[in-house]
Scaffold this motif. Structure first.
Motif, PDB file in Angstrom:
ATOM      1  N   GLY A  77      -2.419   4.636   2.306  1.00 53.12           N
ATOM      2  CA  GLY A  77      -3.172   3.525   2.141  1.00 53.12           C
ATOM      3  C   GLY A  77      -3.954   3.069   0.911  1.00 53.12           C
ATOM      4  N   SER A  78      -3.688   3.819  -0.178  1.00 50.29           N
ATOM      5  CA  SER A  78      -4.152   3.392  -1.415  1.00 50.29           C
ATOM      6  C   SER A  78      -3.321   2.260  -2.098  1.00 50.29           C
ATOM      7  CB  SER A  78      -4.416   4.899  -2.279  1.00 50.29           C
ATOM      8  OG  SER A  78      -2.888   5.024  -2.684  1.00 50.29           O
ATOM      9  N   ASN A  79      -4.101   1.834  -3.049  1.00 45.58           N
ATOM     10  CA  ASN A  79      -3.427   0.904  -3.846  1.00 45.58           C
ATOM     11  C   ASN A  79      -2.591   1.093  -5.006  1.00 45.58           C
ATOM     12  OD1 ASN A  79      -2.862  -1.415  -5.587  1.00 45.58           O
ATOM     13  ND2 ASN A  79      -4.566  -2.665  -5.425  1.00 45.58           N
ATOM     14  N   PRO A  80      -1.452   1.321  -5.312  1.00 47.99           N
ATOM     15  CA  PRO A  80      -0.914   1.934  -6.326  1.00 47.99           C
ATOM     16  C   PRO A  80      -1.323   0.945  -7.783  1.00 47.99           C
ATOM     17  CG  PRO A  80       0.822   0.319  -5.245  1.00 47.99           C
ATOM     18  CD  PRO A  80      -0.341   0.503  -4.427  1.00 47.99           C
ATOM     19  N   TRP A  81      -1.624  -0.197  -7.618  1.00 46.78           N
ATOM     20  CA  TRP A  81      -2.203  -0.948  -8.686  1.00 46.78           C
ATOM     21  C   TRP A  81      -3.739  -0.719  -9.197  1.00 46.78           C
ATOM     22  CZ3 TRP A  81       0.937  -4.419 -11.545  1.00 46.78           C
ATOM     23  CH2 TRP A  81       2.486  -4.578 -10.954  1.00 46.78           C
ATOM     24  N   ALA A  82      -4.380   0.331  -8.607  1.00 45.93           N
ATOM     25  CA  ALA A  82      -5.834   0.329  -8.798  1.00 45.93           C
ATOM     26  C   ALA A  82      -6.190   0.602 -10.085  1.00 45.93           C
ATOM     27  CB  ALA A  82      -6.380   1.576  -7.615  1.00 45.93           C
ATOM     28  N   GLY A  83      -5.483   1.475 -10.836  1.00 46.29           N
ATOM     29  CA  GLY A  83      -5.770   1.868 -11.995  1.00 46.29           C
ATOM     30  C   GLY A  83      -5.615   0.588 -13.133  1.00 46.29           C
ATOM     31  N   VAL A  84      -4.644  -0.106 -12.897  1.00 48.55           N
ATOM     32  CA  VAL A  84      -4.325  -1.308 -13.918  1.00 48.55           C
ATOM     33  C   VAL A  84      -4.980  -2.634 -13.608  1.00 48.55           C
ATOM     34  CG1 VAL A  84      -2.032  -2.091 -12.914  1.00 48.55           C
ATOM     35  CG2 VAL A  84      -2.402  -1.997 -15.326  1.00 48.55           C
ATOM     36  N   ARG A 139       0.831  -1.222   0.207  1.00 47.51           N
ATOM     37  CA  ARG A 139      -0.028  -0.058   0.233  1.00 47.51           C
ATOM     38  C   ARG A 139       0.843   1.222  -0.076  1.00 47.51           C
ATOM     39  NH1 ARG A 139      -4.304  -1.480   4.528  1.00 47.51           N
ATOM     40  NH2 ARG A 139      -5.640  -2.883   3.294  1.00 47.51           N
ATOM     41  N   LYS A 140       0.329   2.473  -0.744  1.00 47.98           N
ATOM     42  CA  LYS A 140       0.978   3.592  -0.554  1.00 47.98           C
ATOM     43  C   LYS A 140       0.824   4.153   1.030  1.00 47.98           C
ATOM     44  CE  LYS A 140       0.227   5.251  -5.308  1.00 47.98           C
ATOM     45  NZ  LYS A 140      -0.310   6.198  -6.175  1.00 47.98           N
ATOM     46  N   ASP A 141       1.819   5.340   1.280  1.00 42.15           N
ATOM     47  CA  ASP A 141       1.558   5.768   2.347  1.00 42.15           C
ATOM     48  C   ASP A 141       0.161   6.316   3.031  1.00 42.15           C
ATOM     49  OD1 ASP A 141       4.459   5.410   3.135  1.00 42.15           O
ATOM     50  OD2 ASP A 141       4.675   7.400   2.124  1.00 42.15           O
TER      51      ASP A 141
END
Length: 133
Positions: free
Chosen positions: A40-47, A36-38
């Motif tokens: 809390g989001s998913n860095p892969w969410a777009g792909v 997770r990013k700092d």
């Protein structure tokens, strides 16, 4: 020694396995919190949705590829045309995956899909022509 068509069939299965691994990695931040990013989001969410859609695509038109190959293997057809068309299909699938996952270019994806489409139709044509002899 296995029939020559087994190798491109296995290559397509390897592509699907790779996509399962890639999808698992893309979902890891949301499911397990790994990566997770700092914020809390998913860095892969777009792909992630494109990987998932591409993986689903591996069980649609490719079904006709595998059926044609199995029928050619049962008939013991080891000519050069089926093998060339099978590898063209696999190369097209890899390129299609790269385009679908790496871009949002639907027009290019359609053009690349045409390679797969024609290769499978070619396999069936070879089978039909040989069956009529």
């Amino acid at each position: 020694m296995p029939h020559p068509l087994i190798v491109p069939m296995t290559a397509h299965i390897a592509l699907a396995a790779f996509l399962y691994v890639l999808l698992t990695v893309a979902r890891a931040p949301a499911i397990w919190g790994i990566g997770r990013k700092d914020d809390g989001s998913n860095p892969w969410a777009g792909v992630e949705p494109r990987i998932s859609a591409n993986l689903s695509n591996q069980f649609e038109w490719p079904l006709f590829f595998h059926v044609a190959c199995v029928l050619l293997i049962v008939r013991n057809d080891s000519g050069s045309w089926p093998l060339l068309l099978a590898w063209l299909f696999v190369a097209g699938r890899v390129l299609h995956s790269a385009v679908q996952i790496g871009t949002r270019n639907v027009r290019l994806r359609g053009l690349v899909f045409t390679v797969n489409f024609v290769a499978v139709l070619g396999l069936w044509a070879v089978m039909l022509v040989d069956a009529s002899r």
